[in-house]
Design a protein around this motif. Structure first.
Motif, PDB file in Angstrom:
ATOM      1  N   ASN A 158       0.833  -1.161   0.004  1.00  6.48           N
ATOM      2  CA  ASN A 158       0.076   0.122   0.099  1.00  6.48           C
ATOM      3  C   ASN A 158       0.991   1.177  -0.144  1.00  6.48           C
ATOM      4  OD1 ASN A 158      -2.763  -1.442   0.111  1.00  6.48           O
ATOM      5  ND2 ASN A 158      -1.918  -2.004   2.285  1.00  6.48           N
ATOM      6  N   SER A 159       1.061   1.948  -1.022  1.00  6.74           N
ATOM      7  CA  SER A 159       1.794   2.975  -1.223  1.00  6.74           C
ATOM      8  C   SER A 159       1.395   3.979  -2.385  1.00  6.74           C
ATOM      9  CB  SER A 159       3.286   2.638  -1.616  1.00  6.74           C
ATOM     10  OG  SER A 159       4.237   3.494  -2.048  1.00  6.74           O
ATOM     11  N   PRO A 160       1.949   5.235  -2.090  1.00  4.60           N
ATOM     12  CA  PRO A 160       1.406   6.134  -3.330  1.00  4.60           C
ATOM     13  C   PRO A 160       2.512   6.239  -4.379  1.00  4.60           C
ATOM     14  CG  PRO A 160       2.258   7.377  -1.470  1.00  4.60           C
ATOM     15  CD  PRO A 160       2.212   5.904  -1.024  1.00  4.60           C
ATOM     16  N   LEU A 161       3.449   5.375  -4.227  1.00  6.24           N
ATOM     17  CA  LEU A 161       4.592   5.539  -5.322  1.00  6.24           C
ATOM     18  C   LEU A 161       4.068   4.689  -6.592  1.00  6.24           C
ATOM     19  CD1 LEU A 161       7.518   4.166  -2.916  1.00  6.24           C
ATOM     20  CD2 LEU A 161       7.010   6.531  -3.980  1.00  6.24           C
ATOM     21  N   SER A 162       4.811   4.895  -7.543  1.00  3.10           N
ATOM     22  CA  SER A 162       4.440   4.487  -8.973  1.00  3.10           C
ATOM     23  C   SER A 162       4.939   2.842  -9.058  1.00  3.10           C
ATOM     24  CB  SER A 162       5.079   5.103 -10.081  1.00  3.10           C
ATOM     25  OG  SER A 162       6.449   4.902 -10.127  1.00  3.10           O
TER      26      SER A 162
END
Length: 360
Positions: A158-162
């Motif tokens: 779960n991460s906003p990274l691409s």
């Protein structure tokens, strides 16, 4: 008998995919892009992943050229595990993607989740292995639009990274975390890391600092400032006389990715009861060892390949909490994998080179 996968996916899964196959040991011409590769079918305990991005690693190149063979005239054992290698093989161990189908016995909650693949595999084709395989070596990896892996090795992130940013983590950061774990690095340790500007080296800097260690980075003269910007407390040019620059018996832990001719100096700067951990030999795999240094200083040496229990899960937690940051040097289309590997071998970059599978 292969179980029929749950294909309750957002889009129909095609029968064929595009991927880069390694067809034989040798040069870049042995990597062939094909668009008629059958999409793999997950077994009962597997998941099918639509690959978003996959990182480039030393292992890809070492495997291609047969570097793992113990003998120049016997490349039949030139795989990561030392077993016979089978062609064609889709390489690519650093994988981020979305689960689009799950086997009948796999966790259904994985469906539609974005995951990172744990590259050190203890389960393949529903069987627990006595010796782990490496994703993209003993079995097909992520340099293709789809890949299959046991559900236990697909970790939800779960991460906003691409996808590209996330694909920079699995191999380099898990390798670094594994070495730090094996060497029991704790707050206050003075740590020297070789090859500090590469994927594993830059990961080691971040992860060691997260543990509270004092980090000394050994790198090329042109990259001294860059590794300081990554968080290293001190940087030293790689051709320097370490005993003179740091002092003998001055370092608690050495994290080595280089080996090569200068290797004895790494043991010279270790304190008595110091710990040395290695997971690479890009500077040369044959080294000179004075055994007196080992036993008179009570040194501990760790070879680090197989990931320890919970190492990858702990890494994913660090990613989710933003405790570590991705370092992507450049991205390439899958069709440009030859160019990416060529650039990788120059060692001119800092961080990771990543293949954007969406860019065919």
């Amino acid at each position: 008998m292969t179980a029929k996968p749950n294909q309750n996916s957002m889009k129909p899964i095609p029968k064929y995919m595009t991927g880069m196959q390694l067809t034989c040991y040798g040069g870049l011409d042995m990597l062939v892009l094909k668009d008629d590769i059958a999409v793999p079918t997950p077994g009962p305990r597997d998941v099918l992943i639509k690959v978003g991005a996959a990182g480039v690693n030393n292992t890809d190149i070492n495997t291609r050229i047969g570097w793992y063979a113990k003998s120049a005239d016997d490349s039949s054992t030139a795989s990561w595990s030392g077993n016979a290698f089978k062609f064609p093989r889709i390489q690519g161990a650093d994988v981020c993607g979305v689960v689009v189908a799950v086997g009948a016995q796999a966790d259904p909650k994985l469906l539609h989740q974005r995951v990172l693949v744990e590259p050190c595999l203890w389960e393949v084709d529903g069987k627990t292995l006595d010796q782990p395989w490496y994703f993209g070596s003993e079995c097909d990896g992520g340099f293709a639009q789809y890949c299959v892996v046991a559900g236990r090795h697909a970790h939800v992130v779960n991460s906003p990274l691409s996808d590209v940013e996330l694909a920079s983590f699995p191999c380099s950061y898990s390798t670094a975390e594994n070495m730090l774990t094996r060497a029991n690095v704790v707050a206050g340790d003075v740590l020297l890391v070789t090859g500090a500007s590469g994927g594993v080296g830059s990961a080691t800097i971040q992860l060691a600092k997260a543990r509270g260690a004092h980090v000394i980075a050994l790198t090329a003269a042109a990259k001294l400032d860059a590794v300081l910007a990554l968080g290293a407390d001190q940087s030293v040019e790689r051709s320097a006389d370490l005993a003179q620059a740091l002092g003998k018996n001055s370092v608690d832990v050495v994290i080595d990715l280089v080996a090569g001719p200068a290797w004895p100096s790494l043991l010279d700067v270790l304190k008595p009861f110091g710990r040395y951990a290695a997971a690479g030999a890009i500077g040369g795999h044959m080294v000179a060892l004075d055994m007196r240094t080992i036993y008179l200083k009570d040194l501990s040496l760790f070879g680090c390949t197989v990931l320890g229990k919970n190492v990858f899960a702990n890494l994913v937690q660090r990613i989710a909490s933003s405790a570590i940051k991705p370092l992507v040097a450049e991205t390439f289309a899958l069709a440009d994998l030859h160019l990416a590997q060529t650039q990788f071998e120059t060692k001119a970059h800092i961080g990771k080179l990543v293949i954007d599978i969406g860019k065919l």
